[in-house]
Design a protein around this motif. Sequence first.
Motif, mmCIF file in Angstrom:
data_model
loop_
_atom_site.group_PDB
_atom_site.id
_atom_site.type_symbol
_atom_site.label_atom_id
_atom_site.label_comp_id
_atom_site.label_asym_id
_atom_site.label_seq_id
_atom_site.Cartn_x
_atom_site.Cartn_y
_atom_site.Cartn_z
ATOM 1 N N LYS A 157 4.939 9.261 13.460
ATOM 2 C CA LYS A 157 4.529 8.966 14.826
ATOM 3 C C LYS A 157 3.247 9.719 15.151
ATOM 4 O O LYS A 157 3.068 10.862 14.746
ATOM 5 C CB LYS A 157 5.630 9.349 15.817
ATOM 6 N N GLU A 158 2.383 9.061 15.900
ATOM 7 C CA GLU A 158 1.079 9.644 16.213
ATOM 8 C C GLU A 158 1.139 10.459 17.499
ATOM 9 O O GLU A 158 1.772 10.067 18.480
ATOM 10 C CB GLU A 158 0.035 8.536 16.351
ATOM 11 N N PHE A 159 0.460 11.612 17.468
ATOM 12 C CA PHE A 159 0.362 12.487 18.624
ATOM 13 C C PHE A 159 -1.097 12.901 18.817
ATOM 14 O O PHE A 159 -1.888 12.913 17.866
ATOM 15 C CB PHE A 159 1.213 13.754 18.444
ATOM 16 N N VAL A 160 -1.404 13.267 20.059
ATOM 17 C CA VAL A 160 -2.696 13.869 20.369
ATOM 18 C C VAL A 160 -2.448 15.356 20.589
ATOM 19 O O VAL A 160 -1.555 15.734 21.362
ATOM 20 C CB VAL A 160 -3.330 13.233 21.614
ATOM 21 N N ALA A 161 -3.207 16.214 19.891
ATOM 22 C CA ALA A 161 -2.953 17.655 19.902
ATOM 23 C C ALA A 161 -4.096 18.418 20.565
ATOM 24 O O ALA A 161 -5.254 17.996 20.519
ATOM 25 C CB ALA A 161 -2.749 18.171 18.483
ATOM 26 N N ARG A 162 -3.738 19.547 21.207
ATOM 27 C CA ARG A 162 -4.706 20.507 21.738
ATOM 28 C C ARG A 162 -4.293 21.891 21.279
ATOM 29 O O ARG A 162 -3.126 22.260 21.362
ATOM 30 C CB ARG A 162 -4.759 20.466 23.267
ATOM 31 N N ARG A 163 -5.263 22.683 20.817
ATOM 32 C CA ARG A 163 -4.994 24.038 20.330
ATOM 33 C C ARG A 163 -5.777 25.037 21.173
ATOM 34 O O ARG A 163 -6.986 24.893 21.334
ATOM 35 C CB ARG A 163 -5.369 24.160 18.861
ATOM 36 N N VAL A 164 -5.051 26.037 21.679
ATOM 37 C CA VAL A 164 -5.658 27.054 22.545
ATOM 38 C C VAL A 164 -5.302 28.421 21.984
ATOM 39 O O VAL A 164 -4.128 28.695 21.682
ATOM 40 C CB VAL A 164 -5.141 26.937 23.997
ATOM 41 N N LEU A 165 -6.292 29.315 21.847
ATOM 42 C CA LEU A 165 -6.041 30.676 21.369
ATOM 43 C C LEU A 165 -5.379 31.492 22.467
ATOM 44 O O LEU A 165 -5.802 31.462 23.629
ATOM 45 C CB LEU A 165 -7.344 31.343 20.940
ATOM 46 N N VAL A 166 -4.337 32.254 22.098
ATOM 47 C CA VAL A 166 -3.594 33.053 23.074
ATOM 48 C C VAL A 166 -3.196 34.380 22.438
ATOM 49 O O VAL A 166 -3.216 34.531 21.212
ATOM 50 C CB VAL A 166 -2.311 32.334 23.556
ATOM 51 N N GLY A 167 -2.820 35.325 23.288
ATOM 52 C CA GLY A 167 -2.180 36.563 22.848
ATOM 53 C C GLY A 167 -2.991 37.330 21.832
ATOM 54 O O GLY A 167 -4.226 37.413 21.918
ATOM 55 N N VAL A 202 -0.292 25.337 20.329
ATOM 56 C CA VAL A 202 -0.611 23.948 19.995
ATOM 57 C C VAL A 202 0.322 23.051 20.801
ATOM 58 O O VAL A 202 1.546 23.152 20.672
ATOM 59 C CB VAL A 202 -0.456 23.672 18.492
ATOM 60 N N VAL A 203 -0.270 22.206 21.619
ATOM 61 C CA VAL A 203 0.498 21.286 22.455
ATOM 62 C C VAL A 203 0.195 19.869 21.994
ATOM 63 O O VAL A 203 -0.968 19.505 21.780
ATOM 64 C CB VAL A 203 0.144 21.462 23.948
ATOM 65 N N MET A 204 1.253 19.070 21.853
ATOM 66 C CA MET A 204 1.093 17.689 21.393
ATOM 67 C C MET A 204 1.811 16.741 22.334
ATOM 68 O O MET A 204 2.908 17.031 22.802
ATOM 69 C CB MET A 204 1.659 17.512 19.979
ATOM 70 N N GLN A 205 1.175 15.620 22.590
ATOM 71 C CA GLN A 205 1.786 14.561 23.396
ATOM 72 C C GLN A 205 1.587 13.229 22.691
ATOM 73 O O GLN A 205 0.546 12.982 22.071
ATOM 74 C CB GLN A 205 1.146 14.490 24.788
ATOM 75 N N SER A 206 2.585 12.391 22.783
ATOM 76 C CA SER A 206 2.446 11.045 22.259
ATOM 77 C C SER A 206 1.392 10.289 23.059
ATOM 78 O O SER A 206 1.264 10.473 24.272
ATOM 79 C CB SER A 206 3.791 10.308 22.337
ATOM 80 N N GLY A 207 0.625 9.463 22.355
ATOM 81 C CA GLY A 207 -0.418 8.690 23.036
ATOM 82 C C GLY A 207 0.099 7.453 23.737
ATOM 83 O O GLY A 207 -0.668 6.517 23.979
ATOM 84 N N THR A 208 1.387 7.460 24.092
ATOM 85 C CA THR A 208 1.995 6.278 24.721
ATOM 86 C C THR A 208 1.257 5.826 25.979
ATOM 87 O O THR A 208 1.047 4.615 26.160
ATOM 88 C CB THR A 208 3.474 6.556 25.040
#
Length: 610
Positions: A474-484, A491-497
């Motif tokens: 299944k395909e997802f769109v991901a965003r990566r943010v540096l923390v801590g 890394v947060v991913m959501q389906s492109g629905t």
Amino acid sequence: MDYIYFVGGVLLFISSAVCSLLAREGDGLADWRLIGGSALLLGARRALGFAAYTQGLVIGWPEAELLCLAGALFLLAEAGRRAWKFNPLYFYSPLAVLFAAGLNYGVAGGDLGARLAFGLTGGLLVSYRFFGSRGAHRSACARRAVLLMTAGMALYSLFSAVTPPASAFLYAASLNIVSVSRSLGFGAEYLSMMLLGLMGAGVWVYFFTSRDGCSLWATRAGRTGLAAAAVFLSIFAAGWALTEKTSASAEREFSRHLSLQARILAGRFAGLTLRADAAAEALSGSPLLLEYLGKGGPVSRAGAESALDRYCGSHRLSVCYLMDMNGRTLLASNRGEPDSFVGKNYSFRPYFAAAAAGGRGVGLAVGLTSGERGYYAAAPVRLRSGVMAGVAAVKINVSDIAPEMAAADKAFLVSPEGVIFMSADRADLFRTLWPVPAERRAELASSRQYLSVRFDPVLPAEIAEGGRVAIDGKEFVARRVLVGPEGWSLVVMQSGTPVHMARLAAISAAAVAALLSIIFFVFYSLSESARDKAEEALRLKEQVGSLEGIISICASCKKIRDDKGYWNQVEAYIARHPESSFSHALCPACARKLYPEYCDDKAGGGEGGK
């Protein structure tokens, strides 16, 4: 890609319908029923691909797609076999062996086997049949249509043979749809759709020109076919533009929402770490801890423990504890609990080593005593003389933000090496998100930072700031943010629905417009056909009427023959039939008088004779 599937499917379904009409009319160029069935199954395969794409599925239903493909190409091969009257046993035996060999390499290998065994063979045989029969048509337009079908069929068969899915069968590992797309600089599906369009245009033109033997402009049906083709092209072009515009707008909104979601989670995590950092720094300067480390004794111990309890409660921490310079825990706020830190040695922890060296120590790890995931912050405790006498440390349980991470389809807190430290799905915990080099695996296993690490990565490669990724088909769109701590990321991913649904709405609008156009042209063609039939019937009636109105009149005596064959005086006949016109003949009496040598003596005469 979804619009390519849509347009390709529509072209195949329309071609299938036209082939059925050609078969009904008995056109002998090819076995149109088999070719139409092949186009129908290929259209069904495109429909499956379209449905999978709109649901965000990368793999889709490969077995069903292979079944449609193999069935479609088998019908095409059968059309080619019948065109050249090959023996079925000799024809299909090697093809079946080739297809079965491909199936041994899985669905992808079976796909290539079907393309080579049935698709390439049948496509070339049918196209050669088309090419050899082009001279049988009187119309130059029909001959050009046959050449279009020939070129489209042959090129599509060859192109399909070099664009299979990647597999270990024959050449598919190096020559496949991915490598061809990379070489072309654009998706190979675009070129496939163009070849389908070329073949469909040939069938469309042939249908309107093969019957009457004239150009498209010469008949009302041909002009209707051209108008329909122009309308369909306009609808597809407008639908493409609408789909891309709608998709871009939905993509921007989706990206904004995903970035906001990632920043909110990152801010929530940053709030936990800042609270722990501030608590460790403040605790290290507590006079009660200094007094205990400097003097010792029960009284100072009680005061130091009360300080740990107070800091733990006021800063909403999991544990506050004090260690000596050897890493042994002297005091802890959880001293009365079964998993008390008191007496445990944490000198192996990186945060302790950093604080014992005079700096600020931080880190994320799984507690060896509690088994809970936490963020640790530590600071050196210095006596008034400046000598370091111990290390004050705090732990905050990071699992508090797990419910907020569950709001995303997938969210991971990842170590610099790629180990998943937090996830809404517990099955992913301590699994690597991307591949870890072999030299780092032993180091991670011996660090005791995690309970155990599974080195079966979720993704094939590390992601940078974001992008599209595939997990479990299944395909997802991901965003990566540096923390801590340095190197850790969220890394947060959501389906492109939402984007797929926006595109589906635009494509549906194009489909409705195309369907309405088809309905209009069908009814228009039916009405035009009925009009042509009515005009033809009227013309025939007029011709019959004009023939009925022509009567025979004797060129000599001017007697008239009626519809029963009797000859009458002209005055009597005109009185009864004023609408009639005349042609010349000879009555029997005049014929005997003028041409006695040709007359039968026994024939009757007189005014009433025949």
